[in-house]
Design a protein around this motif. Structure first.
Motif, short mmCIF file in Angstrom:
data_model
loop_
_atom_site.label_atom_id
_atom_site.label_comp_id
_atom_site.label_asym_id
_atom_site.label_seq_id
_atom_site.Cartn_x
_atom_site.Cartn_y
_atom_site.Cartn_z
N ASN A 31 -2.72 -13.23 10.86
CA ASN A 31 -3.30 -13.23 12.20
C ASN A 31 -2.27 -13.81 13.18
OD1 ASN A 31 -4.76 -14.21 14.57
ND2 ASN A 31 -6.62 -13.79 13.43
N PRO A 32 -1.97 -13.12 14.27
CA PRO A 32 -0.94 -13.60 15.21
C PRO A 32 -1.21 -15.00 15.76
CG PRO A 32 -1.56 -11.33 15.72
CD PRO A 32 -2.54 -11.82 14.69
N ALA A 33 -2.49 -15.41 15.82
CA ALA A 33 -2.82 -16.72 16.40
C ALA A 33 -2.79 -17.84 15.37
CB ALA A 33 -4.21 -16.66 17.04
N SER A 34 -2.50 -17.51 14.13
CA SER A 34 -2.56 -18.49 13.03
C SER A 34 -1.29 -19.31 12.90
CB SER A 34 -2.85 -17.75 11.73
OG SER A 34 -2.38 -18.43 10.61
N ASN A 35 -1.45 -20.58 12.48
CA ASN A 35 -0.30 -21.44 12.20
C ASN A 35 0.55 -20.88 11.07
OD1 ASN A 35 -0.62 -23.40 14.13
ND2 ASN A 35 -0.58 -25.10 12.68
N TYR A 36 -0.11 -20.19 10.11
CA TYR A 36 0.62 -19.66 8.95
C TYR A 36 1.54 -18.51 9.37
CZ TYR A 36 -2.90 -22.49 6.72
OH TYR A 36 -3.69 -23.55 6.38
N THR A 37 1.07 -17.71 10.30
CA THR A 37 1.91 -16.64 10.84
C THR A 37 3.09 -17.23 11.59
OG1 THR A 37 0.03 -15.12 11.00
CG2 THR A 37 1.94 -14.65 12.39
N LYS A 38 2.83 -18.26 12.38
CA LYS A 38 3.90 -18.92 13.13
C LYS A 38 4.93 -19.52 12.17
CE LYS A 38 4.86 -22.46 16.59
NZ LYS A 38 6.03 -22.97 15.84
N MET A 39 4.43 -20.09 11.06
CA MET A 39 5.31 -20.69 10.08
C MET A 39 6.31 -19.65 9.53
SD MET A 39 3.89 -22.88 6.83
CE MET A 39 2.68 -23.68 7.89
N ILE A 40 5.78 -18.45 9.24
CA ILE A 40 6.63 -17.38 8.71
C ILE A 40 7.58 -16.87 9.79
CG2 ILE A 40 6.61 -15.01 7.84
CD1 ILE A 40 4.01 -15.74 6.35
N ASN A 41 7.08 -16.70 11.01
CA ASN A 41 7.94 -16.23 12.10
C ASN A 41 9.06 -17.23 12.40
OD1 ASN A 41 6.61 -13.79 12.48
ND2 ASN A 41 5.19 -14.63 13.99
N ASP A 42 8.74 -18.52 12.34
CA ASP A 42 9.76 -19.55 12.56
C ASP A 42 10.81 -19.49 11.46
OD1 ASP A 42 8.48 -20.39 14.84
OD2 ASP A 42 7.61 -22.19 13.96
N TRP A 43 10.36 -19.28 10.23
CA TRP A 43 11.28 -19.15 9.10
C TRP A 43 12.20 -17.95 9.32
CZ3 TRP A 43 13.33 -21.26 4.81
CH2 TRP A 43 13.99 -20.40 3.92
N ASN A 44 11.63 -16.83 9.70
CA ASN A 44 12.42 -15.61 9.90
C ASN A 44 13.46 -15.78 11.01
OD1 ASN A 44 11.15 -14.22 7.86
ND2 ASN A 44 9.72 -13.15 9.22
N ALA A 45 13.05 -16.48 12.08
CA ALA A 45 13.98 -16.71 13.19
C ALA A 45 15.15 -17.59 12.76
CB ALA A 45 13.25 -17.35 14.36
N ALA A 46 14.86 -18.56 11.89
CA ALA A 46 15.91 -19.49 11.44
C ALA A 46 16.71 -18.95 10.27
CB ALA A 46 15.28 -20.83 11.06
#
Length: 285
Positions: free
Chosen positions: A151-166
Motif C-alpha cells: 500500500n503506497p501509504a504504508s510504512n512498509y512500502t516506504k521502508m522498501i522505497n527508501d532501501w531502493n533509493a539507497a
C-alpha cells in the motif's frame, strides 16, 4: 408550646426537603451541562488490519487499537467519541483537514510523519517479518530482486522505497496495491508464486496465517532496523499537530500510562495478540 415546636419541626423539614431538591436538581443540571460541554471527536481506522483493528461478526469495530482507545476514552468523559472506518490512505489527510482527530491503525513512527503529526506513547511493540513460500530472508539485502506488493501509504512500502533509493544495485521489485486489496489477496499471491514475499509486522502475519489457514507459507523475522531503537517496532495513535491535537495527545498519554500501570494494556494485548506486546514501562513517561 408543643404546637409551636411541631410547627418549627415541620418548617425545618420543609427547608431540608427544599435544599435536597435543589441539590438533586443541581446535580442533574450539572450532568446535563457536562454532557453539553463534551467535545466531539472522530477516531479513524481502516477496520481491516486484524488484530489491531477489524470488524467482528456483527460488523462492530474492535481489535487491540480500538479497545485500547475505548479504555482511554472511558476515563475522558469530556470527549464524545465516534469510531469511523475509512480507507487507510484517507486517515492522515483526514487529520490534516480536521475531519478526524485521532488515527488508530497500527501506525509506525517516521521522521516525516513526526514533522507533521503528534504521536501517542507507544501502545505495542512487535518486530517486522516477511511472509514467504520459500527462501531464507534475514535482512532487506536478502530481498534484492524479489517481488512484493504494498500500500503506497504504508510504512512498509516506504521502508522498501527508501532501501531502493539507497541501494539502486540491490532493488526490491515493488508494485502498489489499493486500499481495497486485502491481506488475504496478498497471501494468495505469495502462495501462487505471483509475488515472492510480504513485509509486515509479525503480530498481524501470525494472526492472519492462523485464522486463514495458509499452512504452506512461513513467517521469518527480518532485520529492518533503522538504527532508531527509540521507535523501531513500536506502534502509536496519531493526532493532528495543532493546539487541539496537542491537548488530546497529552490527555490520551496520561491515561495510557495509567492503563499500562494497572495491567489493562497487558490484558488487551494477551486477548488480541495472544501474548504480552506492551512496551516497557519507561516508554509511558
Amino acid at each position: 408550646m408543643k404546637k409551636s415546636l411541631k410547627l418549627s419541626l415541620a418548617l425545618v423539614s420543609l427547608i431540608a426537603a427544599g435544599a435536597l431538591a435543589a441539590c438533586s436538581n443541581g446535580g442533574s443540571s450539572n450532568k446535563e451541562e457536562s454532557a453539553k460541554k463534551q467535545t466531539e471527536i472522530v477516531v479513524a481506522t481502516d477496520g481491516a488490519t486484524k488484530p489491531f483493528t477489524y470488524a467482528d461478526s456483527q460488523g462492530n469495530l474492535t481489535g487491540y487499537d480500538i479497545e485500547v482507545a475505548r479504555a482511554v476514552f472511558d476515563k475522558l468523559p469530556e470527549y464524545k467519541v465516534t469510531y469511523q472506518a475509512v480507507d487507510f490512505s484517507g486517515i492522515v489527510p483526514g487529520l490534516d483537514s480536521g475531519r478526524y482527530q485521532m488515527g488508530a491503525n497500527n501506525f509506525g513512527w517516521s521522521k516525516e510523519r513526526a514533522e507533521k503529526y503528534n504521536f501517542s506513547f507507544p501502545i505495542s511493540k512487535s518486530n517486522n517479518a516477511v511472509l514467504t513460500r520459500d527462501g531464507n530472508y534475514k535482512t532487506l539485502a536478502d530481498l534484492a530482486g524479489k517481488s512484493t506488493i504494498g500500500n503506497p501509504a504504508s510504512n512498509y512500502t516506504k521502508m522498501i522505497n527508501d532501501w531502493n533509493a539507497a541501494n539502486p544495485d540491490k532493488k526490491i521489485n515493488i508494485s502498489y496495491s489499493s486500499d481495497s486489496t486485502s491481506i488475504n489477496t496478498r497471501f494468495n499471491q505469495i502462495e501462487s508464486g505471483k509475488i515472492d514475499f510480504m513485509l509486515y509486522d509479525k503480530i498481524s502475519l501470525k494472526s492472519s496465517v492462523k485464522e486463514q489457514g495458509f499452512d504452506s507459507l512461513k513467517i521469518q523475522d527480518i532485520d529492518t532496523s533503522t538504527g532508531d531503537p527509540e521507535h523501531d517496532g513500536y506502534e502509536y495513535f496519531l493526532f493532528a499537530k495543532d493546539e487541539a491535537g496537542t491537548e488530546l495527545q497529552a490527555k490520551v498519554n496520561k491515561i495510557l500510562a495509567e492503563l499500562e500501570k494497572d495491567g489493562t494494556l497487558k490484558k488487551l494485548s494477551e486477548k488480541y495478540f495472544e501474548g504480552n506486546f506492551v512496551p516497557e514501562a519507561d516508554k509511558f513517561k
